[in-house]
Design an enzyme around this catalytic site. Structure first.
Site, short mmCIF file in Angstrom:
data_model
loop_
_atom_site.label_atom_id
_atom_site.label_comp_id
_atom_site.label_asym_id
_atom_site.label_seq_id
_atom_site.Cartn_x
_atom_site.Cartn_y
_atom_site.Cartn_z
N TYR A 99 -42.61 6.97 -5.13
CA TYR A 99 -43.00 6.80 -3.57
C TYR A 99 -44.73 6.38 -3.52
O TYR A 99 -45.26 7.75 -4.64
CB TYR A 99 -42.61 7.90 -3.17
CG TYR A 99 -42.53 7.97 -1.36
CD1 TYR A 99 -42.01 6.61 -0.98
CD2 TYR A 99 -43.65 8.64 -0.79
CE1 TYR A 99 -41.99 6.26 0.59
CE2 TYR A 99 -43.55 8.61 0.63
CZ TYR A 99 -42.89 7.10 1.06
OH TYR A 99 -43.24 7.05 2.79
N HIS A 130 -44.14 14.35 -2.91
CA HIS A 130 -42.35 14.85 -4.01
C HIS A 130 -43.72 14.40 -5.71
O HIS A 130 -43.52 15.42 -6.53
CB HIS A 130 -41.65 14.03 -4.10
CG HIS A 130 -41.07 14.24 -2.43
ND1 HIS A 130 -40.15 15.27 -2.32
CD2 HIS A 130 -41.76 13.94 -1.11
CE1 HIS A 130 -39.87 15.70 -1.36
NE2 HIS A 130 -40.73 14.57 -0.14
N ASP A 176 -37.54 7.33 3.99
CA ASP A 176 -37.51 7.42 2.51
C ASP A 176 -38.90 9.62 2.44
O ASP A 176 -38.75 9.84 4.22
CB ASP A 176 -40.11 6.75 3.13
CG ASP A 176 -39.79 5.92 2.22
OD1 ASP A 176 -38.82 5.11 1.89
OD2 ASP A 176 -40.26 5.18 3.69
N GLU A 187 -43.23 10.22 7.67
CA GLU A 187 -42.58 9.16 8.54
C GLU A 187 -41.23 8.74 8.58
O GLU A 187 -40.44 8.32 9.11
CB GLU A 187 -43.37 8.16 8.27
CG GLU A 187 -44.93 7.64 9.25
CD GLU A 187 -44.71 8.02 9.67
OE1 GLU A 187 -43.70 7.26 10.87
OE2 GLU A 187 -45.62 9.33 10.97
N ARG A 233 -46.45 6.61 -0.85
CA ARG A 233 -47.33 7.37 0.34
C ARG A 233 -47.21 8.73 -0.55
O ARG A 233 -46.34 9.82 0.21
CB ARG A 233 -47.14 7.20 1.49
CG ARG A 233 -46.71 5.80 1.84
CD ARG A 233 -46.67 5.55 3.29
NE ARG A 233 -47.21 3.89 4.17
CZ ARG A 233 -46.09 3.37 4.03
NH1 ARG A 233 -44.94 3.51 3.56
NH2 ARG A 233 -46.52 2.62 4.24
N ASP A 261 -41.11 11.27 3.31
CA ASP A 261 -42.43 12.04 3.43
C ASP A 261 -41.94 12.17 5.13
O ASP A 261 -41.31 11.64 5.68
CB ASP A 261 -43.69 10.94 3.44
CG ASP A 261 -43.58 9.21 4.19
OD1 ASP A 261 -42.47 9.26 4.72
OD2 ASP A 261 -44.66 8.41 4.29
N GLU A 302 -34.90 2.05 5.36
CA GLU A 302 -35.65 1.75 6.27
C GLU A 302 -36.06 0.10 6.20
O GLU A 302 -35.53 -0.36 7.44
CB GLU A 302 -37.62 2.08 6.19
CG GLU A 302 -37.87 3.37 6.45
CD GLU A 302 -37.62 4.21 5.39
OE1 GLU A 302 -38.32 4.85 5.15
OE2 GLU A 302 -36.77 3.87 4.31
#
Length: 902
Positions: A296, A343, A80, A84, A298, A82, A7
């Site tokens: 990570y 995770h 990422d 998103e 989120r 997740d 990203e």
């Protein structure tokens, strides 16, 4: 070389370092496609087909990836781990396929890693997979839902409630929480109660405090001492009796550490300990993650990888000793029903590195990393062992009983490095008690509480008494009142949303931020307070779209979306079911007139808008004209209560009920004119009389402020007729200047000032005054002297270089640091960074080190570079990029309306 896409450029730089020259690592700069902000982007008549559009800012990034694929036929999507991140990978694949940059021969793989470390990235590259279709479908369902709600409900708000901005699927529910809490506070009736304590001593002369628990042989409940008379009787009963220690009980107890951080608990703790908002916290965490320092950020999981647990135990042993390591590792289980996005917990990637060893330059990152590191190590440490002591004290006749409590930490365990914060203060019971023996006398410590009694009496209002002391000064009763439920902070709001199952880790920050940006809620002293327009929107939705702001309905929809991401439900079936009922609700309100909507809202809000008056009169009768009926009205700035006799009567007040800040209030009469306290766009002001055709602008004066706060004694609640008349004397004519022209004093946007214009001058000369009171007191001699000095040194005006109060020295990165006096108080200046001094800081005492910390923190918050300003002048392209980002963020209102959580 395989093309790897992530990203952000920061993440790309870190990963490129690990993968080396065998790979081309590029950044997508977030999402590359979105739904266009126009009707039909989600086609409800075509099985919810979604029309995507590549944003202007993203075209060049997609083109760069497409160009790289010309020389290599392998694409690795490493966004990422997740929902998103999965969606960004899917969008990239779709966009590149549409451009024919991905051909049949192109190998497309998806890799995920929970931490940006060499080991994690290398391991991920060995285990590629396909894009997770159910996770993408859950994203599509969520995005479509947010679009359908925002794009269809927002126009209803615009038409029916002037001033309303828009409504989002989850934001509206979040706003309801804040509004309902405010209504609870307004409806709250405080209840009086008294507490009694005594200061006692042991035979060895050691002092301790005990609280009254039994009176007249009965155990006291909270409200048993309900008034002053009860309190006086209790104090008298204690001081007349000899007391002794009835029992001493020491109980061993233990405290276990909190679980490691997930997104919501990290946001809560950063808010409690540092006052950081949800978005500020996530921005700092994002940078720590991209730099490879934490996993990570989120996530809704609290489990930790086995190798991380062992690394934490080793780090604890090395730093604090083997006795701080429990015999077996602590295991934490996920609370979330569907933690597929989680995770792992949020933890450091290297347990041996604390914040100091990483040498993080950004204050937010440094504080947040230190918090994460301590919480992670603490969660694997031994429990704290405590001894809690309870001492029961009583009289021989059993009429009076008191209790003293305290605790001793026998082994600090995890408390050595970390203790979780609390949302609200609790009564402190962890005081250490002296040695107290059963059966010994408990003597009064004469005079010990006189100081506390004096402070309590000093706070007494009017004839009321809020403290009673015994004759010997050893027993004290203090008055208290029950408190309303506290307003939400960002931390407690996130906690409540998590409890209700509303929103998900990746959405909390944007939800809480958006309701503030739309001016539905404001933040004061870290508390969230609904604006009038936010309250009106909530009541409107509760009356016309109740189902869609119900907590259970929203939480159930979240569960269905989780079911889609698990592959157990078809997302188009979910959309069809939702749209069928929602479109019908939209259709029902489309024909309503604004007057009909306001009538419904007026009735629904009646208990708050028109509470009973003390004199028993009709609460709907206008207090100004005494004839008109009060009604709910709306304007571009929100809702308000106004008189039905408008324009003959111009009475208005906020919708928060009579007595609310800003309510129009008659202060009295002077020379036949009514003197009013009113609320305007720029704050409260006083006014003489009302506008008439002959006098459209009657005399007005704003209430004086300094640094955003009302000056002491000039607050709206304490405004009197005498003070209002003093303000209305402004501008004050001091006298005729020797060279012609009148010298005047007045209050302006930037504080008090004097002004004068000579007959031969083109414009007046202004001189700022330091103290507010000088406006009313400054004489001609001093005024003429100040004006002469200003004319002799015209460069000292606004916009010219000011003279520093103190020169502190040089910043470590170069450039002078100085203290200046500003219109909002003293501040520290370094290059282009100005940092206001804390209110309790003395500009004469501020040190160079403290000043460096202030400007560094301000530079980090404002996004200004903190590195040597002269040498590194300037990455101009980066500055342009930042500007472009700001420009692109200013999308149309419709686009804002359609987006809820991205």
């Amino acid at each position: 070389m395989p093309v790897v896409v992530v990203e952000s450029p920061a993440k790309a730089k870190t990963i490129n370092k690990y993968l080396g020259s065998d790979y081309t690592v590029l950044a997508s700069y977030g999402h590359v496609r979105d739904l266009p902000p126009k009707d039909g982007s989600v086609d409800t008549d075509d099985d919810f087909a979604m029309k995507w559009e590549i944003a202007n800012d993203s075209r060049k990034h997609v083109a760069a990836i497409a160009e790289a694929l010309k020389s290599d036929d392998e694409l690795i999507l490493a966004t990422d781990p997740d929902r998103e991140g999965e969606a960004i990978s899917w969008h990239l694949k779709e966009a590149l396929t549409k451009r024919r940059s991905i051909k049949k021969s192109t190998k497309v793989e998806r890799v995920t890693f929970n931490a940006i470390t060499k080991q994690a990235v290398s391991e991920a590259m060995k285990n590629p997979r396909d894009i997770d279709a159910p996770l993408v479908e859950a994203y599509l369902a969520r995005r479509a839902l947010d679009y359908l709600v925002g794009f269809n409900l927002s126009p209803v708000l615009w038409r029916k409630l002037p001033g309303a901005r828009s409504a989002g699927r989850v934001q509206s529910v979040c706003l309801r929480l804040i509004v309902e809490r405010e209504m609870e506070i307004e409806a709250f009736k405080p209840r009086e109660y008294w507490q009694v304590k005594a200061q006692l001593t042991t035979p060895r002369g050691q002092s301790y405090e005990a609280r009254l628990t039994n009176l007249a042989g009965k155990k006291l409940d909270r409200y048993d001492l309900a008034n002053l008379t009860d309190a006086e009787m209790a104090v008298s009963a204690i001081e007349k009796r000899a007391l002794k220690v009835l029992s001493v009980e020491a109980k061993p107890t233990s405290r276990n550490p909190s679980a490691p951080f997930m997104t919501s608990t990290l946001q809560q703790e950063a808010s409690r300990k540092f006052g950081m908002g949800a978005r500020q916290t996530m921005n700092a965490a994002q940078r720590l993650y991209e730099a490879g320092h934490i996993t990570y950020m989120r996530t809704d999981g609290i489990d930790m990888a086995p190798e991380a647990v062992m690394a934490a135990r080793d780090a604890i042993k090395d730093r604090y000793g083997a006795n701080y390591v429990p015999d077996s590792p602590r295991m934490y289980k996920n609370k979330a029903k569907n933690a597929q996005e989680a995770h792992e917990c949020i933890r450091p990637t290297d347990m041996t590195k604390d914040a100091e060893s990483l040498r993080l330059s950004e204050p937010d990152q440094r504080k947040l990393y230190d918090l994460i590191w301590k919480r992670t190590l603490a969660c694997q440490m031994e429990a704290a062992r405590l001894e809690r002591t309870t001492v029961e004290i009583g009289s021989d006749d059993g009429q009076v009983g008191l209790r003293a409590t305290g605790q001793v930490v026998l082994f600090d365990g995890f408390l050595k490095i970390y203790e979780e914060g609390r949302d609200e203060p609790v009564e402190d019971d962890d005081k250490r008690l002296p040695q107290i023996m059963q059966g010994e006398a408990a003597k009064f410590d004469a005079g010990a509480l006189k100081g506390e009694h004096a402070k309590a009496v000093e706070k007494t209002v009017g004839d009321a008494r809020n403290a009673v002391m015994s004759n010997d000064g050893a027993t004290l009763a203090t008055q208290s009142f029950t408190n309303p439920p506290p307003r939400y902070t960002e931390a407690t709001l996130v906690k409540k949303m998590e409890e209700l199952g509303i929103g998900r880790p990746s959405t909390y920050a944007s939800i809480v931020t958006t309701i503030q940006e739309r001016e539905y809620v404001r933040k004061e002293q870290n508390r969230l307070i609904p604006e009038d327009k936010g309250r009106i929107v909530t009541i409107f939705l509760l009356n016309f779209f109740k189902r869609y702001v119900e907590y259970d309905f929203t939480a159930a929809l979240e569960d269905e979306l989780d079911s889609v991401s698990a592959g157990n439900e078809d997302y188009k079936d979910l959309l069809a079911k939702f749209w069928r009922d929602f479109s019908a609700a939209i259709a029902e309100t489309s024909e309503l007139r604004i007057s009909e909507v306001l009538d419904v809202l007026d009735e629904a809000l009646a208990p708050q808008l028109y509470p009973p008056r003390e004199d028993g009169s009709d609460p709907r009768i206008c207090p100004k004209c005494g004839q008109g009926q009060l009604h709910l009205k709306t304007s571009r700035t929100g809702g308000f209560v106004g008189c039905g006799n408008y324009p003959e009567c111009t009475y208005t007040r906020p919708i928060a009920g009579e007595g609310a800040e800003g309510e129009e209030r008659l202060l009295g009469e002077d020379a036949g004119d009514e003197i009013w306290l009113k609320a305007g766009r720029f704050g409260p002001y006083v006014q003489r009389g009302e506008p008439t055709p002959e006098n459209k602008k009657p005399p007005r004066a704003s209430l004086p402020k300094a640094r955003g706060q009302f000056l002491p004694g000039w607050e709206p609640d304490g405004m009197t007729l005498e003070k209002a008349l003093t303000l209305l004397t402004l501008p004050r004519e001091i006298g005729m200047h020797p060279e012609g022209g009148v010298v005047k004093s007045n209050l302006g946007r930037f504080g008090p000032f004097i002004m004068h214009q000579k007959p031969d001058e083109e414009k007046p000369v202004y001189v700022n005054l330091k103290e507010f009171q000088e406006v009313f007191e400054i004489g001609m001699n001093r005024a003429v002297e100040m004006l002469a000095e200003k004319r002799a040194n015209p460069g000292r005006g606004r916009g010219a270089a000011a003279k520093p109060l103190r020169e502190l020295g040089d910043h470590p990165d170069g450039g002078a640091l100085s203290v200046y006096e500003g219109r909002y108080g003293p501040y520290v200046k370094w290059e282009k960074v100005n940092a206001t001094l804390p209110k309790d800081a003395d500009p004469k005492e501020i040190t160079l080190e403290a000043a460096v910390a202030l400007v560094n923190e301000k530079a980090a918050k404002s996004g200004k570079k903190k590195a040597a300003p002269k040498k590194a002048a300037a990455k101009k392209p980066a500055a342009k990029k930042s500007t472009a980002k700001k420009t692109s963020a200013k999308k149309s209102t419709a686009k804002k309306a359609a987006g809820d959580e991205s």
